[in-house]
Design an enzyme around this catalytic site. Structure first.
Site, PDB file in Angstrom:
ATOM      1  N   ARG A  29     -12.311  -4.666  -7.373  1.00  0.00           N
ATOM      2  CA  ARG A  29     -12.089  -5.347  -6.108  1.00  0.00           C
ATOM      3  C   ARG A  29     -13.421  -5.646  -5.442  1.00  0.00           C
ATOM      4  O   ARG A  29     -14.223  -4.754  -5.211  1.00  0.00           O
ATOM      5  CB  ARG A  29     -11.234  -4.433  -5.218  1.00  0.00           C
ATOM      6  CG  ARG A  29     -10.142  -5.162  -4.481  1.00  0.00           C
ATOM      7  CD  ARG A  29      -9.202  -4.220  -3.772  1.00  0.00           C
ATOM      8  NE  ARG A  29      -9.851  -3.092  -3.111  1.00  0.00           N
ATOM      9  CZ  ARG A  29      -9.334  -2.445  -2.074  1.00  0.00           C
ATOM     10  NH1 ARG A  29      -8.177  -2.828  -1.566  1.00  0.00           N
ATOM     11  NH2 ARG A  29      -9.943  -1.417  -1.547  1.00  0.00           N
ATOM     12  N   TYR A  52     -11.252   0.825  10.272  1.00  0.00           N
ATOM     13  CA  TYR A  52     -12.462   1.261   9.551  1.00  0.00           C
ATOM     14  C   TYR A  52     -12.800   0.331   8.391  1.00  0.00           C
ATOM     15  O   TYR A  52     -13.753   0.553   7.685  1.00  0.00           O
ATOM     16  CB  TYR A  52     -12.311   2.708   9.050  1.00  0.00           C
ATOM     17  CG  TYR A  52     -11.032   2.986   8.287  1.00  0.00           C
ATOM     18  CD1 TYR A  52     -10.910   2.643   6.948  1.00  0.00           C
ATOM     19  CD2 TYR A  52      -9.948   3.579   8.919  1.00  0.00           C
ATOM     20  CE1 TYR A  52      -9.746   2.886   6.261  1.00  0.00           C
ATOM     21  CE2 TYR A  52      -8.770   3.828   8.234  1.00  0.00           C
ATOM     22  CZ  TYR A  52      -8.675   3.475   6.912  1.00  0.00           C
ATOM     23  OH  TYR A  52      -7.508   3.707   6.233  1.00  0.00           O
ATOM     24  N   LYS A  53     -11.980  -0.710   8.195  1.00  0.00           N
ATOM     25  CA  LYS A  53     -12.272  -1.686   7.139  1.00  0.00           C
ATOM     26  C   LYS A  53     -13.141  -2.783   7.750  1.00  0.00           C
ATOM     27  O   LYS A  53     -14.291  -2.532   8.086  1.00  0.00           O
ATOM     28  CB  LYS A  53     -10.967  -2.185   6.533  1.00  0.00           C
ATOM     29  CG  LYS A  53     -10.264  -1.045   5.768  1.00  0.00           C
ATOM     30  CD  LYS A  53      -8.878  -1.347   5.269  1.00  0.00           C
ATOM     31  CE  LYS A  53      -8.332  -0.133   4.517  1.00  0.00           C
ATOM     32  NZ  LYS A  53      -6.892  -0.194   4.279  1.00  0.00           N
ATOM     33  N   ASP A 101       1.747  -5.176   8.524  1.00  0.00           N
ATOM     34  CA  ASP A 101       0.576  -4.329   8.331  1.00  0.00           C
ATOM     35  C   ASP A 101      -0.628  -5.257   8.181  1.00  0.00           C
ATOM     36  O   ASP A 101      -0.680  -6.076   7.246  1.00  0.00           O
ATOM     37  CB  ASP A 101       0.777  -3.456   7.085  1.00  0.00           C
ATOM     38  CG  ASP A 101      -0.376  -2.486   6.876  1.00  0.00           C
ATOM     39  OD1 ASP A 101      -1.523  -2.837   7.216  1.00  0.00           O
ATOM     40  OD2 ASP A 101      -0.136  -1.385   6.345  1.00  0.00           O
ATOM     41  N   PHE A 150       0.846  -1.188   0.000  1.00  0.00           N
ATOM     42  CA  PHE A 150       0.000   0.000   0.000  1.00  0.00           C
ATOM     43  C   PHE A 150       0.890   1.250   0.000  1.00  0.00           C
ATOM     44  O   PHE A 150       1.925   1.273   0.666  1.00  0.00           O
ATOM     45  CB  PHE A 150      -0.878  -0.052   1.263  1.00  0.00           C
ATOM     46  CG  PHE A 150      -1.997   0.940   1.294  1.00  0.00           C
ATOM     47  CD1 PHE A 150      -3.201   0.681   0.657  1.00  0.00           C
ATOM     48  CD2 PHE A 150      -1.843   2.139   1.977  1.00  0.00           C
ATOM     49  CE1 PHE A 150      -4.238   1.602   0.703  1.00  0.00           C
ATOM     50  CE2 PHE A 150      -2.877   3.067   2.019  1.00  0.00           C
ATOM     51  CZ  PHE A 150      -4.078   2.794   1.385  1.00  0.00           C
TER      52      PHE A 150
END
Ligand SMILES: *Cc1c(COP(=O)(O)O)cnc(C)c1O
Length: 407
Positions: free
Chosen positions: A379, A230-231, A205, A128
């Protein structure tokens, strides 16, 4: 069997089917929400918890709430998360700043701990952006040397990739457990072992693993980890991230953003900084109490159903998508851009198509919400607690009808 009938049968026998009703329903039509890996849906319990906080701990107890509960909240919530999702014993997980800031704090700590004889940071070009950018900044700041891996974009970093580059100069290995684009699930225990055998630290991560894929931080001997809430943890937009620091390292690491809330005696207001014992030293400023409130309900829900059950449904949803791509969408040029073996895939499936960008835009207009990832990825992140098979089926049928009507 047609897709909708197949989906209905799977929903009927899904042991987690009931959890979908625990989420706040969309107030406007929503055919399929397939982006739970970017922003999870809110639980109804979270709406109540936020209201109760405004009325009670904030509105009524006011400043007294810091003593009564808020000072320890980052660690109380961190421990609950560690137990439900991370395989972390108490006292090693804290809720803190954004993922980006926590990455900076822990990577900077690790580089300082490794010292000048181990100046190398191993990382990969598919990680990322924020992970790569933070590492680049730290390299400029400290003189650390970045050792780049270039994994196959449809997969991710393997044990052999890491084994080939670690050595006596490696200070820290920074990797994502689940690759944000391909969904590749790295072998966390084996890579951790390879890094340790070379004398290096590992920083994982877990943004796309937390609340989706079971993690075994303590058992694997992981040193450091961060991840966002928040995912799959449904903490809400901008909810703070968590950090994990193995107990053995806490006394010997010092983090670079030395703030009053991480001091050994917070209210002594002393002349200079002396780090607190334990996880408190990784806190910098006043903890984001409101922002970490939403995470608690999803942690409690995962704790009650078990992360293994979440993973099992996640695997089922992904396999359902892949089977339909193979049987019905491949003829339109859609390909599976994620690993096909569920053991090597996290919680989402990425499809590729030359028109991915415009297809995703057209899907959004039809209230079907996956996301687009450069260069050609669609995705599909079907969060297992809030997504039914029927919903995924509707999304796939919308995609198929767009492909069929394409010029
Ligand atoms: C989502 C994500 C982030 C987000 O970082 P923020 O500071 O919360 O914006 C970082 N790393 C990975 C791998 C991610 O998937």
């Amino acid at each position: 069997m047609d897709l909708l009938a197949d989906a209905a049968e799977r929903d009927r026998t899904d042991p987690l089917a009931h959890t979908r009703d625990l989420f706040v329903p969309s107030a406007t039509p929503l055919v399929a929400y397939l982006d739970g890996n970017s922003l999870g849906r809110p639980l109804k319990a979270t709406r109540e918890r936020l209201t109760a906080l405004v009325d009670g701990a904030w509105g009524t107890r006011l400043i007294r709430s810091w003593d009564e509960q808020w000072m320890d909240l980052p660690f109380v919530v961190g421990d609950a998360l560690g137990a439900a999702c991370l395989g972390a014993a108490p006292g090693q997980t804290a809720i803190g700043d954004s993922t980006t800031v926590l990455l900076y704090k822990l990577l900077r700590s690790a580089v300082a701990h490794a010292g000048p004889s181990r100046p190398e940071i191993v990382l990969d070009s598919e990680n990322f952006p924020t992970d790569r950018y933070v590492a680049e900044g730290i390299a400029v700041e400290t003189g650390a040397k970045l050792v780049w891996l270039h994994p196959d974009p449809s997969r991710g970093v393997t044990v052999d990739d890491v084994a080939a580059v670690v050595g006596p100069h490696t200070g820290v290995v920074l990797l994502s457990h689940v690759a944000y684009k391909s969904g590749y699930l790295s072998d966390l225990p084996s890579i951790t072992r390879v890094a340790h055998n070379a004398g290096a630290l590992v920083l994982w991560d877990l943004c796309h693993s937390a609340g989706s894929v079971p993690v075994t931080l303590d058992a694997a001997g992981v040193d450091l980890a961060v991840g966002c809430s928040y995912k799959y943890l449904n903490g809400g937009p901008g909810a703070p991230a968590f950090c994990y620091v193995a107990s053995r390292l806490q006394p010997v690491l010092s983090q670079p953003i030395q703030g009053w809330m991480g001091n050994s005696d917070v209210f002594a207001m002393g002349p200079s900084y002396a780090p607190a014992a334990g996880m408190r030293r990784f806190i910098s400023g006043t903890p984001p109490v409101l922002a970490m409130t939403g995470i608690q309900d999803t942690i409690a829900l995962i704790d009650s159903v078990g992360i293994e059950a979440v993973r099992e449904k996640s695997t089922g949803l992904c396999e359902f998508v892949i089977a339909y791509v193979d049987s019905s969408l491949a003829e339109y040029g859609v390909q599976v851009a994620s690993p096909r073996d569920s053991a090597q895939r996290g919680g989402h499936v990425t499809l590729s198509h030359p028109d991915a960008r415009s297809l995703v835009a057209a899907l959004w207009e039809r209230d079907v919400i996956p996301d687009f990832r450069e260069p050609d990825g669609i995705r599909i992140g079907a969060a297992p607690l809030s997504t039914s098979y029927a919903e995924v089926a509707q999304g796939l049928l919308s995609l198929e009808s767009l492909l069929r009507s394409a010029p």
